[in-house]
Structures are given as C-alpha cells and as structure tokens.
Design a protein around this motif. Structure first.
Motif, short mmCIF file in Angstrom:
data_model
loop_
_atom_site.label_atom_id
_atom_site.label_comp_id
_atom_site.label_asym_id
_atom_site.label_seq_id
_atom_site.Cartn_x
_atom_site.Cartn_y
_atom_site.Cartn_z
N GLY A 12 0.83 -1.19 0.00
CA GLY A 12 0.00 0.00 0.00
C GLY A 12 0.86 1.24 0.00
N PRO A 13 0.26 2.41 -0.22
CA PRO A 13 1.01 3.67 -0.27
C PRO A 13 1.74 3.95 1.05
N ALA A 14 2.88 4.62 0.92
CA ALA A 14 3.66 4.97 2.11
C ALA A 14 4.62 6.10 1.75
N HIS A 15 5.12 6.78 2.77
CA HIS A 15 6.15 7.79 2.54
C HIS A 15 7.50 7.19 2.93
N GLY A 16 8.57 7.90 2.58
CA GLY A 16 9.92 7.38 2.74
C GLY A 16 10.26 6.92 4.15
N TYR A 17 9.90 7.72 5.14
CA TYR A 17 10.25 7.35 6.51
C TYR A 17 9.51 6.08 6.94
#
Length: 171
Positions: A12-17
């Motif tokens: 699923g979508p996620a950000h870098g951290y």
C-alpha cells in the motif's frame, strides 16, 4: 534497495520514513540499515522511471509529505524480480584474489591472510550471536537472516580451513 522498496509499496502507499521503518522492523539490526537519504534518492529514481508515483499530502503542523504508490509498471518489475533466481555462488571473491596473488607480489603471507580472515569471520559470528539472543527472538525474519549469515560464515570458515590445509601441504 529499488526492488525491496517496490515490494513494500505493494502493501500500500507509504512515505519514505515509513518505508525505512518497515525495513528496519522486518529485517532487524543484522541487516545494514539504509539511511533516509538513500531511501528518498531511490524513491526519486523509481518515480522518474515510472515504477511508482508520488503525491504531495498537506499536513497542518508539519511540512507536506510525499506518499508513494506502485504503478502497473512497478508491479510488473516486482513480479519479474520474484521470478528471477538470486546470484550464483561467489566466484569473484576479493579475499580469494588476495590469497591467490599474495605469493606473486611478495607483499603478504597466505597463512597470515587466512588467519586474519578467520578472526574477522569469528568476530562477525560472535556479533551475530549476540544479535540473535538479544532483542530479535520474536522477529522470525530477522532470526532467519541472522541464521543464514551464520551458516554462510561457517561455510566460509570451513573453506578457509581447507585452503590452509592445501597450502601447507608440501609440493
């Protein structure tokens, strides 16, 4: 780092951290931890190549963050990765090159090289044993990673023993 990030984005979508945290939780301390800069550079390259897309998300009390998701091309690349087998056995081994070339250069003794490498492997094995008994007992993936590394080290130690036996034989 490219394909593991794609695999994490398949969830699923996620950000870098978040991706960095998922890797750290999954693999534990035995696996070299990527730095956040490396993650974001890789995400930028994946986005430029069309394997992921990023979307800016506003946050009220913090700077905006970019959430990434897998594209169809990214899904295809990930599926192809899972179909591939891993690297062949190590034939181009730097230590073996040192060992083979030492007599020709006269700059190192082969048995000294073997002993130094053996000490290094044993120290690495000791450190991995500490990790295995520390805080990773409940992380099965980290345990398997540590166990695999230790089995490879044991095979390397056995191979060093074989090299030493062969090199100490009279010609």
């Amino acid at each position: 780092m490219r394909l593991p990030l794609l695999a994490l984005l398949a969830r699923g979508p996620a950000h870098g951290y978040e991706l960095k945290q998922h890797l750290e939780q999954l693999l534990g301390a035995a696996y070299p931890q990527p730095n956040i800069g490396q993650i974001y550079v890789t995400l930028g390259r994946l986005e430029k190549s069309g394997l992921i897309e990023g979307e800016e998300v506003e946050q009220s009390s913090r700077p905006n963050k970019k959430i990434y998701h897998l594209t169809a091309a990214g899904q295809e690349a990930l599926s192809a990765w899972y179909e591939e087998t891993s690297d062949e056995p190590r034939v181009r081994d730097e230590f073996f090159m040192k060992l083979a070339l030492a007599p020709q250069t006269g700059l190192a003794d082969q048995i000294t090289l073997i002993n130094r490498q053996r000490r290094h492997y044993l120290n690495t094995m000791r450190n991995l044993s500490k990790l295995a008994t520390a805080d990773h007992r409940d992380n099965r993936i980290a345990q398997l990673l540590i166990e695999g590394a230790m089995l490879h080290l044991q095979a390397d130690l056995d191979w060093l023993e074989r090299c030493q036996e062969e090199l100490e034989k009279p010609e």
